[in-house]
Design a protein around this motif. Structure first.
Motif, mmCIF file in Angstrom:
data_model
loop_
_atom_site.group_PDB
_atom_site.id
_atom_site.type_symbol
_atom_site.label_atom_id
_atom_site.label_comp_id
_atom_site.label_asym_id
_atom_site.label_seq_id
_atom_site.Cartn_x
_atom_site.Cartn_y
_atom_site.Cartn_z
ATOM 1 N N ALA A 239 -22.264 28.596 -55.079
ATOM 2 C CA ALA A 239 -23.072 29.470 -54.226
ATOM 3 C C ALA A 239 -23.499 30.758 -54.931
ATOM 4 O O ALA A 239 -24.326 31.500 -54.393
ATOM 5 C CB ALA A 239 -22.301 29.817 -52.952
ATOM 6 N N TYR A 240 -22.956 31.032 -56.108
ATOM 7 C CA TYR A 240 -23.312 32.230 -56.861
ATOM 8 C C TYR A 240 -24.293 31.896 -57.992
ATOM 9 O O TYR A 240 -24.486 32.690 -58.917
ATOM 10 C CB TYR A 240 -22.053 32.898 -57.401
ATOM 11 N N PRO A 254 -27.293 29.090 -50.025
ATOM 12 C CA PRO A 254 -26.012 29.798 -49.945
ATOM 13 C C PRO A 254 -25.857 30.488 -48.598
ATOM 14 O O PRO A 254 -26.702 31.283 -48.199
ATOM 15 C CB PRO A 254 -26.098 30.818 -51.090
ATOM 16 N N HIS A 256 -23.292 32.681 -45.856
ATOM 17 C CA HIS A 256 -22.145 33.581 -45.805
ATOM 18 C C HIS A 256 -21.150 33.089 -44.764
ATOM 19 O O HIS A 256 -21.525 32.810 -43.621
ATOM 20 C CB HIS A 256 -22.582 35.006 -45.465
ATOM 21 N N ARG A 341 -19.223 33.154 -49.921
ATOM 22 C CA ARG A 341 -20.409 32.308 -49.868
ATOM 23 C C ARG A 341 -20.029 30.834 -49.890
ATOM 24 O O ARG A 341 -19.043 30.448 -50.503
ATOM 25 C CB ARG A 341 -21.338 32.587 -51.052
#
Length: 427
Positions: A239-240, A254, A256, A341
């Motif tokens: 997700a990063y 992505p 939260h 995430r």
């Protein structure tokens, strides 16, 4: 990352080691892994134990991303049930996926046991709680398929789920005893420790900014001006993921995942809430998930705003869900709030890409990253060591960016708001 109003419950011990091992500038290794979460560290550990030289580069600190910020639920399986996998992937690949999906939680708990990892855990199962008749029918279908394959699972009646959760509003559910809970940050740090002990070089605060292939070797350059050469590169940023590999970030959405933790509950109150220590996820469109911690807190999580939180009010929907489930907690203080995430793909399956020889990327933890990425990392190491794609449970696929990806986030945010309103009507 923590902010004045976002502080996770999982805390790194003050005695935790920093990871600053970087092979000499311009030196060559077998594999560079970008990202030091579950996927990256599991791949690194198992690759090193297969005799490969490995360098892990993480843009931040180990455990600072989603691997150290999640709810610590270790759930086997995928989003799809066995019969769906067999139908869509065929008997051979489908059965391999069913077997892989069944093994993911075992991978985590076997590693904790065999390596004697300092990771608090409980393995009493996971409950999928049904709040509608439709969800209950889906649970019965899932139960039939997994029981036919020998899994330790069973359906729960309304009275049984009330006793096991202490929560209000469920018609029944499904118990999967293969699952459990861990301290995810402790697990991430212990993965890094045993990987380093197995010969992996791990360097924190080394953001990779450029990849280029020269004469069959990948040159991996960092923001700090360092360079490592490798026969293969694995992007394990999930997700990063950024623009390091063109198009990869556009294959995922992505999300939260926001979480809250109560103050420690009194012994009397704690005895009525998840008395056997299971984890729970409910059946709502915008689900919530929850568990107790070793010190008697209740941790509850769910989807949050798509942008960065701006105040404690951004966690208010979770406090409302907490009181809906457990009215007795209305006056219990919320002491921790945080978020991480989750990488989702349109088909809700992890994707493995190899756009160029020796350049691999994995994306899509689907909210089950603890077990899924730990197990997938072990398989990825086998592929790196042998080059045999049979090691991979999922087929290699081309990078396919989501059409109109820039607008997808807006659409997802609107969908979440709509689903949350529908869920409210189903109280």
């Amino acid at each position: 990352m923590p902010t004045p109003f976002s502080v996770p419950i999982w805390q790194k011990p003050q005695t935790a080691s920093a990871f600053q091992s970087l092979v000499p500038d311009g030196a060559s290794v077998d594999v560079v892994i970008v990202g030091g979460g579950f996927m990256g560290l599991s791949t690194a550990l198992h690759a090193a134990r297969l005799g490969l030289g490995v360098q892990v580069l993480d843009a931040g600190e180990i455990g600072q991303g989603a691997s150290g910020l999640n709810g610590g639920q270790v759930i086997p399986g995928l989003k799809y049930d066995p019969e769906w996998l067999l139908e869509h992937f065929g008997p051979e690949r489908g059965q391999a996926l069913v077997d892989f999906a069944a093994s993911t939680a075992d991978t985590v708990f076997d590693l904790i046991r065999d390596e004697k990892l300092a990771v608090p855990f409980t393995r009493n199962g996971w409950i999928q709680a049904a709040h509608t008749e439709t969800a209950l029918k889906a649970a019965a279908k899932r139960d039939r398929q997994w029981r036919a394959r020998g899994a330790d699972v069973r359906l729960l009646s309304g009275s049984e789920i009330a006793d096991m959760t202490g929560a209000k509003g469920y018609l029944g559910g499904w118990l999967d005893r293969r699952a459990g809970i861990i301290d995810p940050l402790a697990y991430t740090l212990e993965l890094a420790r045993i990987a380093a002990a197995s010969g992996v070089s791990i360097a924190e605060r080394q953001k990779v900014v450029k990849l280029r292939n020269e004469a069959g070797l990948w040159r991996v350059s960092t923001e700090n001006g360092d360079e490592v050469r490798a026969k293969a590169v694995v992007l394990a940023t999930n997700a990063y993921t950024d623009g390091l590999l063109p198009g990869l970030a556009e294959t995922i959405v992505p999300l939260h995942s926001f979480q809250v933790a109560t103050a420690p509950l009194s012994s009397n109150l704690a005895a009525t809430i998840l008395p056997e220590g299971q984890a729970v996820s409910d059946s709502r469109r915008i689900l919530v998930y929850y568990r107790k911690t070793a010190d008697g807190r209740l941790v509850l999580g769910g989807r949050g705003r798509m942008t960065m939180p701006r105040s404690e009010a951004d966690w208010a929907h979770l406090q409302r869900a907490l009181v809906r489930l457990y009215p007795a907690l209305a006056d219990i203080a919320i002491e921790k709030r945080w978020f991480g995430r989750v990488a989702m793909t349109p088909d809700h399956l992890p994707h493995i890409h190899e756009p160029e020889t020796g350049l691999l990327a994995v994306a899509g933890c689907q909210g089950r990253g603890v077990g899924l990425m730990s197990a997938l990392g072990k398989r990825m190491a086998g592929y790196l060591a042998t080059g045999d794609a049979v090691q991979l449970p999922f087929p290699l696929s081309p990078i396919r960016p989501i059409p109109f990806h820039a607008f997808r986030q807006v659409g997802v945010a609107a969908t979440i708001a709509w689903y949350r309103m529908l869920d409210a009507f189903e109280r």
